[in-house]
Design a protein around this motif. Sequence first.
Motif, mmCIF file in Angstrom:
data_model
loop_
_atom_site.group_PDB
_atom_site.id
_atom_site.type_symbol
_atom_site.label_atom_id
_atom_site.label_comp_id
_atom_site.label_asym_id
_atom_site.label_seq_id
_atom_site.Cartn_x
_atom_site.Cartn_y
_atom_site.Cartn_z
ATOM 1 N N TYR A 63 -0.468 -12.832 -7.915
ATOM 2 C CA TYR A 63 0.748 -11.517 -8.576
ATOM 3 C C TYR A 63 0.235 -10.748 -10.070
ATOM 4 O O TYR A 63 0.195 -9.883 -10.084
ATOM 5 C CB TYR A 63 1.881 -12.714 -8.957
ATOM 6 C CG TYR A 63 2.552 -13.166 -7.650
ATOM 7 C CD1 TYR A 63 1.856 -12.881 -6.360
ATOM 8 C CD2 TYR A 63 3.263 -14.499 -8.026
ATOM 9 C CE1 TYR A 63 2.481 -13.577 -5.424
ATOM 10 C CE2 TYR A 63 3.403 -15.061 -7.300
ATOM 11 C CZ TYR A 63 3.742 -14.763 -5.587
ATOM 12 O OH TYR A 63 3.630 -15.387 -4.396
ATOM 13 N N CYS A 66 -2.413 -8.512 -9.340
ATOM 14 C CA CYS A 66 -2.587 -6.317 -8.485
ATOM 15 C C CYS A 66 -1.316 -6.017 -9.620
ATOM 16 O O CYS A 66 -1.464 -5.211 -9.084
ATOM 17 C CB CYS A 66 -1.195 -8.091 -7.161
ATOM 18 S SG CYS A 66 -1.400 -8.459 -6.226
ATOM 19 N N LEU A 67 -0.628 -6.727 -10.189
ATOM 20 C CA LEU A 67 -0.244 -6.048 -11.311
ATOM 21 C C LEU A 67 -0.531 -5.960 -12.307
ATOM 22 O O LEU A 67 -0.724 -4.655 -12.864
ATOM 23 C CB LEU A 67 1.313 -6.869 -12.448
ATOM 24 C CG LEU A 67 2.283 -7.196 -10.894
ATOM 25 C CD1 LEU A 67 3.092 -9.024 -11.543
ATOM 26 C CD2 LEU A 67 3.179 -5.907 -10.389
ATOM 27 N N LEU A 70 -2.322 -2.533 -10.366
ATOM 28 C CA LEU A 70 -1.160 -1.739 -10.669
ATOM 29 C C LEU A 70 -0.001 -0.820 -11.280
ATOM 30 O O LEU A 70 -0.388 0.286 -11.141
ATOM 31 C CB LEU A 70 -0.040 -2.064 -9.831
ATOM 32 C CG LEU A 70 1.750 -1.179 -8.902
ATOM 33 C CD1 LEU A 70 0.836 -0.539 -8.295
ATOM 34 C CD2 LEU A 70 2.856 -1.766 -9.243
ATOM 35 N N LEU A 115 -3.055 -1.950 -2.603
ATOM 36 C CA LEU A 115 -1.662 -2.586 -3.181
ATOM 37 C C LEU A 115 -0.702 -1.817 -2.049
ATOM 38 O O LEU A 115 0.637 -2.324 -2.631
ATOM 39 C CB LEU A 115 -1.858 -1.994 -4.538
ATOM 40 C CG LEU A 115 -2.638 -2.793 -5.700
ATOM 41 C CD1 LEU A 115 -2.360 -2.286 -6.421
ATOM 42 C CD2 LEU A 115 -2.722 -4.611 -6.161
ATOM 43 N N TYR A 118 3.109 -4.070 -0.336
ATOM 44 C CA TYR A 118 3.396 -5.269 -1.655
ATOM 45 C C TYR A 118 4.264 -5.845 -0.366
ATOM 46 O O TYR A 118 4.739 -7.264 -0.607
ATOM 47 C CB TYR A 118 3.991 -5.135 -2.682
ATOM 48 C CG TYR A 118 5.285 -3.903 -2.792
ATOM 49 C CD1 TYR A 118 6.459 -4.266 -2.632
ATOM 50 C CD2 TYR A 118 4.891 -2.564 -2.644
ATOM 51 C CE1 TYR A 118 7.531 -3.352 -3.091
ATOM 52 C CE2 TYR A 118 5.795 -1.660 -2.523
ATOM 53 C CZ TYR A 118 7.231 -1.838 -2.996
ATOM 54 O OH TYR A 118 8.597 -0.980 -2.926
ATOM 55 N N GLY A 134 7.947 -8.038 -5.519
ATOM 56 C CA GLY A 134 8.018 -6.336 -5.547
ATOM 57 C C GLY A 134 9.077 -5.564 -6.733
ATOM 58 O O GLY A 134 8.547 -4.211 -6.897
ATOM 59 N N PHE A 137 6.843 -4.171 -8.959
ATOM 60 C CA PHE A 137 6.269 -2.964 -8.520
ATOM 61 C C PHE A 137 6.548 -2.071 -9.231
ATOM 62 O O PHE A 137 6.438 -0.992 -9.244
ATOM 63 C CB PHE A 137 5.712 -3.552 -7.383
ATOM 64 C CG PHE A 137 4.192 -4.135 -6.927
ATOM 65 C CD1 PHE A 137 3.518 -3.194 -5.731
ATOM 66 C CD2 PHE A 137 3.995 -5.047 -7.201
ATOM 67 C CE1 PHE A 137 2.474 -3.515 -5.747
ATOM 68 C CE2 PHE A 137 2.691 -5.744 -6.831
ATOM 69 C CZ PHE A 137 1.982 -5.321 -6.174
ATOM 70 N N MET A 141 6.112 1.342 -10.606
ATOM 71 C CA MET A 141 5.759 2.598 -9.989
ATOM 72 C C MET A 141 7.049 3.849 -10.703
ATOM 73 O O MET A 141 6.498 5.010 -10.647
ATOM 74 C CB MET A 141 5.868 2.834 -8.428
ATOM 75 C CG MET A 141 4.937 1.204 -8.200
ATOM 76 S SD MET A 141 5.033 1.619 -6.056
ATOM 77 C CE MET A 141 6.161 0.564 -5.838
ATOM 78 N N CYS A 149 6.873 6.661 -6.392
ATOM 79 C CA CYS A 149 7.070 5.115 -6.022
ATOM 80 C C CYS A 149 8.573 5.519 -4.360
ATOM 81 O O CYS A 149 8.357 4.405 -4.079
ATOM 82 C CB CYS A 149 8.459 5.385 -7.513
ATOM 83 S SG CYS A 149 10.117 3.219 -7.254
ATOM 84 N N THR A 153 8.103 2.733 -0.902
ATOM 85 C CA THR A 153 9.295 1.926 -1.390
ATOM 86 C C THR A 153 9.762 1.866 -0.169
ATOM 87 O O THR A 153 9.863 0.976 0.797
ATOM 88 C CB THR A 153 10.100 2.103 -2.437
ATOM 89 O OG1 THR A 153 9.859 1.903 -3.302
ATOM 90 C CG2 THR A 153 11.532 0.644 -2.047
#
Length: 582
Positions: A63, A66-67, A70, A115, A118, A134, A137, A141, A149, A153
């Motif tokens: 996690y 990934c963040l 991102l 990515l 998600y 999420g 995320f 975004m 974003c 989404t």
Amino acid sequence: MIANNYFTDDEDLKLFFEHLIDWTSIVKSTEGEEFFDHEHYKKTGDLRYEMAPSNVKEAVDLYRSCLESLGEFFGKEVSQLSQTMDKKHLRYENGKVLFPDETVSIYEKFRETGLMSYSISREAGGLALPATVGAFFVMIMARGDVSFCMTITLLNLAQIVARFGTERQIEEFAAKAALGETLFAMALTEPDFGSDLNNVRTTATKTEDGSYRINGTKRFISQGCGLGPYPSSLLTLARTGKQNGGARGLSVFLVKSSDVNVAGIETKMGIHASPTCEIVYENSAAELLGEEGLGLTRYTAGMTNFMRLGSAAGGPGGGAGGYYESKKYAEERIQFGKPISKIPAVSEMLHKIQREVNAMRLLTFETARVVDLYQHHQIRMEKKNKDDREIRKDERVKTWGNLASILTPIAKYYCSEEAHKCANLAIQIHGGAGYTEDYDVSRMFRDSRINTIYEGTSQIHVRIATGAVVAGMTPDGNFRKYLETIRSEVEKPSSFLLEQQDLFESGVSIFRTITDDETKERVAENLMVLTARYLCSLLYEKALAKLQQHEVLDRWTRDCRKYLIDSAAISKGCIYRIENPE
């Protein structure tokens, strides 16, 4: 816009990740105590499951990685194009929506990061991250660009297909979205029916070969046209039963954007880089998702809850953008021989945005946690073909699912409304410059306004939540027990928190005594504010207990106190209005 890593350079957002989230319970709820997907990978070698963690530490490391990636991409790539994409707008010509080159380019670049998917299951080739991740995320975004974003989404709506679709539909629709080859759109609203989905008029007719054809018109469909060369899959709500059959006659269908006509796009106040389409179905080919007649009660509910949580997370995301842009401007703008950040009135506005953003984060992450505590378990039961009745009776699904149905509309309402107020403060801090299009806060203000409208207006969410709150506050009600559990974790509640607790209890009691439905509806928003403010205050004081040894404790304590003072004052006003509804 500021160009930095929107995760690692956001001190408070990182604080949530490292200190305020109970990752152990979330990981075990998401992956299962046995870490099912990792075990599946060991047995089969299926590369779609290669990144499935085998323990809590592996999951949290994934996690975080990934963040960080991102945050780097949205902070240094997307944010730097946001103003350009906003100003270039979209064009509609000869039935086609034309995007700026920058929008297509940044989408293709984001595809390469891996990515994008998600929330899509690993079965469909996605990352299958928890709802809590999420939420992180979306916060990152939305700070970078609200329109982009929305695109990402919406793409993750493919998780609904991965959950309820056939094996072929998962490969044809969800897996392609996981790769970014197609996008997704939610086609619910019609020209005459917005939130009143029971009266949808679009029809789906079953043909002799078992396929379906759809006729009708949908309006305000975000991303319904796809993006450049990338088409969309439209999750379309249509009537398979009688026109007056209500919810029971509605089903959800998968329709390719190549099989519909885009009649036009809206010219909007904000989110200029996001296409809002009118879609016309003329005998359009369609595939049924799941079963007929469950479109509104099962599949649309799943879609809207997912998007409402995303909408809630977008509030503090945009709010953080406004805070950091305003902080930079206030520290650089010299008036009366000093930076305006040193002027008490301006300093207070900055601190207000900061504490409100953290309150929104607390509420959003708590809502996501509640979703994580039951949803993955429920999906595993569904995948094992458990009977609906058995799933509904499951204690975990029943308890946490009920709480999620209350918290989701509260979080969506509160975060969208407060984020717009924060955007308003950001404009004020910039003064006359903020009212021009030279600074990003003007776009942020315009973009923030839509969040109180789409995915159900604030008024719709008030109606959904207040009845559930009152029902859940009976002596043995689920919502009461939930609040008492949080309250028990606050060792030394402040006088302001205790005062809010009394005001909230009083508000619920008085609201119950109102017998006239129209009067109830007029004052219901006051009960919603009371509930949200009390819950955020509880979560704020609970957070302080976890930060006792942290260097930010003093600032968080001051922010918490000021938030509770604001909330107590607002709550008193709400009580006065509930007591005097006429």
